[in-house]
Motif scaffolding. Sequence first.
Motif, PDB file in Angstrom:
ATOM      1  N   ALA A  90      12.861  13.500  -7.611  1.00 41.99           N
ATOM      2  CA  ALA A  90      12.240  12.315  -8.202  1.00 41.99           C
ATOM      3  C   ALA A  90      10.766  12.238  -7.843  1.00 41.99           C
ATOM      4  CB  ALA A  90      12.965  11.049  -7.738  1.00 41.99           C
ATOM      5  N   GLY A  91      10.435  12.615  -6.596  1.00 45.27           N
ATOM      6  CA  GLY A  91       9.043  12.604  -6.185  1.00 45.27           C
ATOM      7  C   GLY A  91       8.206  13.617  -6.935  1.00 45.27           C
ATOM      8  N   ARG A  92       8.805  14.755  -7.265  1.00 41.02           N
ATOM      9  CA  ARG A  92       8.071  15.800  -7.993  1.00 41.02           C
ATOM     10  C   ARG A  92       7.909  15.435  -9.474  1.00 41.02           C
ATOM     11  NH1 ARG A  92       7.799  20.637  -5.071  1.00 41.02           N
ATOM     12  NH2 ARG A  92       9.086  20.672  -3.190  1.00 41.02           N
ATOM     13  N   GLN A  93       8.958  14.900 -10.081  1.00 41.51           N
ATOM     14  CA  GLN A  93       8.918  14.606 -11.515  1.00 41.51           C
ATOM     15  C   GLN A  93       8.125  13.349 -11.827  1.00 41.51           C
ATOM     16  OE1 GLN A  93      13.071  14.412 -12.507  1.00 41.51           O
ATOM     17  NE2 GLN A  93      13.316  16.642 -12.621  1.00 41.51           N
ATOM     18  N   GLN A  94       8.118  12.389 -10.893  1.00 41.09           N
ATOM     19  CA  GLN A  94       7.370  11.145 -11.058  1.00 41.09           C
ATOM     20  C   GLN A  94       7.683  10.457 -12.392  1.00 41.09           C
ATOM     21  OE1 GLN A  94       3.187  11.986 -10.387  1.00 41.09           O
ATOM     22  NE2 GLN A  94       3.447  11.812  -8.185  1.00 41.09           N
ATOM     23  N   ASN A  95       8.977  10.288 -12.653  1.00 38.78           N
ATOM     24  CA  ASN A  95       9.374   9.551 -13.851  1.00 38.78           C
ATOM     25  C   ASN A  95       9.058   8.065 -13.730  1.00 38.78           C
ATOM     26  OD1 ASN A  95      10.417  11.811 -15.178  1.00 38.78           O
ATOM     27  ND2 ASN A  95      12.352  11.648 -14.061  1.00 38.78           N
ATOM     28  N   TRP A  96       8.853   7.619 -12.496  1.00 38.03           N
ATOM     29  CA  TRP A  96       8.485   6.234 -12.265  1.00 38.03           C
ATOM     30  C   TRP A  96       7.504   6.205 -11.107  1.00 38.03           C
ATOM     31  CZ3 TRP A  96       8.370   2.972  -8.167  1.00 38.03           C
ATOM     32  CH2 TRP A  96       8.213   1.590  -8.439  1.00 38.03           C
ATOM     33  N   ILE A  97       6.381   5.528 -11.275  1.00 36.81           N
ATOM     34  CA  ILE A  97       5.385   5.423 -10.210  1.00 36.81           C
ATOM     35  C   ILE A  97       4.916   3.984 -10.126  1.00 36.81           C
ATOM     36  CG2 ILE A  97       4.553   7.808 -10.354  1.00 36.81           C
ATOM     37  CD1 ILE A  97       2.205   6.801 -12.007  1.00 36.81           C
ATOM     38  N   ALA A 115       0.809  -1.214   0.000  1.00 39.43           N
ATOM     39  CA  ALA A 115       0.000   0.000   0.000  1.00 39.43           C
ATOM     40  C   ALA A 115       0.845   1.268   0.000  1.00 39.43           C
ATOM     41  CB  ALA A 115      -0.939  -0.002   1.212  1.00 39.43           C
ATOM     42  N   ALA A 116       2.064   1.195   0.520  1.00 49.21           N
ATOM     43  CA  ALA A 116       2.886   2.395   0.695  1.00 49.21           C
ATOM     44  C   ALA A 116       4.013   2.513  -0.325  1.00 49.21           C
ATOM     45  CB  ALA A 116       3.468   2.426   2.106  1.00 49.21           C
ATOM     46  N   ALA A 117       3.989   1.689  -1.374  1.00 51.28           N
ATOM     47  CA  ALA A 117       5.072   1.726  -2.351  1.00 51.28           C
ATOM     48  C   ALA A 117       5.159   3.095  -3.015  1.00 51.28           C
ATOM     49  CB  ALA A 117       4.854   0.652  -3.412  1.00 51.28           C
ATOM     50  N   SER A 118       6.356   3.654  -3.058  1.00 51.95           N
ATOM     51  CA  SER A 118       6.583   4.949  -3.711  1.00 51.95           C
ATOM     52  C   SER A 118       8.049   5.047  -4.103  1.00 51.95           C
ATOM     53  CB  SER A 118       6.209   6.112  -2.792  1.00 51.95           C
ATOM     54  OG  SER A 118       7.128   6.234  -1.725  1.00 51.95           O
ATOM     55  N   LEU A 119       8.315   5.792  -5.143  1.00 56.21           N
ATOM     56  CA  LEU A 119       9.696   5.959  -5.599  1.00 56.21           C
ATOM     57  C   LEU A 119      10.583   6.614  -4.544  1.00 56.21           C
ATOM     58  CD1 LEU A 119      11.860   5.751  -7.766  1.00 56.21           C
ATOM     59  CD2 LEU A 119      10.998   7.878  -8.757  1.00 56.21           C
TER      60      LEU A 119
END
Length: 347
Positions: A164-171, A109-113
Amino acid sequence: MPVLDIQSLDLSAVVAIFLASGLVVLLCGVRLTRLADGFAARSGIGQAVTGAVVLGALTSLSGSVTSVSAAAAGHPALATSNAIGGIAAQTMFLVIGDLVYRRANLEHAAASLPNMLSGSVLMILLGLLPMAALLPPVTVAGVHPLTPVLFLIYVLAVRATDRAGRQQNWIPRQTSETRVDQPDEQARRIGVGLPLVLAILGLGAVVGVAGYLISGSALAMASTLGVREGLIGAVLTSTVTSTPELVTTLAAVRRGALALAVGGILGGNTFDVLFMAFSDIAYRPGSIYHTLSPDQVFLVLLAMVMTAVLIFGLLHRERRGFANIGFESASLTVLYAGGVAALVWAF
């Protein structure tokens, strides 16, 4: 000078200090989690980065004070064991959080880059410690060259994680159980504000003092058992000084701030590696990295393996498992229990 001069107090007074400080940490920890979550919403930097930087650093104050004080007093084994032992203990707190969160596996549930990047940075920092211990004990003004490198890597990693969190190149792929950290535009319009910042810093200071008292009273109670210094730091003081992380993790999970919970643990663990850098500055006889004993190197490797298991869980994202926890939580439990047993019996 001892870490905390309470050896002259009787046992009842020491226990009273321990319990009172624990209560302070409990109350302040819950409030600190709420403020940190509000900071994440108002600043727009997100729960994962807030957990890794703001919450991770503030809840680690008690352990930092303990390690630096021990190093300055000429007790490097306590300083290093407290720093690295806290990483293993705090990673185990996510298992408790996984048990509390009944809807699904917490790592699913908490997966994030940002959280995955924080875990990767933590492994890099941990890997540098035994590497420094194997190199010649070179110091400049009593400080090992690795110390400023650790600070530099930490700062650069925070910037990279935020970007990386702002650009969200991978989610991560969204599922019905994924809890997404959505920006709160209304909260962002309100802004952070000085009162919120002062409240967070004030509570962080209180938690730091309370954690210092917890570690000191725990050392006083343990001293009568004749347990070696490294074991006290690895198991006892590292656990009690990590109490804020346990409180904030459980509070964040219960409030549904799952990315904040995982980010707080990973961020606190990363900041715990910086305890070694702070302790190296405080330790005047030379490089503190070259005081690492085999049991402390074992602790570093244990922390690295546990972090790798956690990252694997965030990537694999098992939705449900035995006892409603993921395989990584079960693996972390076995690793930590086995590691503590090895420290007690093998070293």
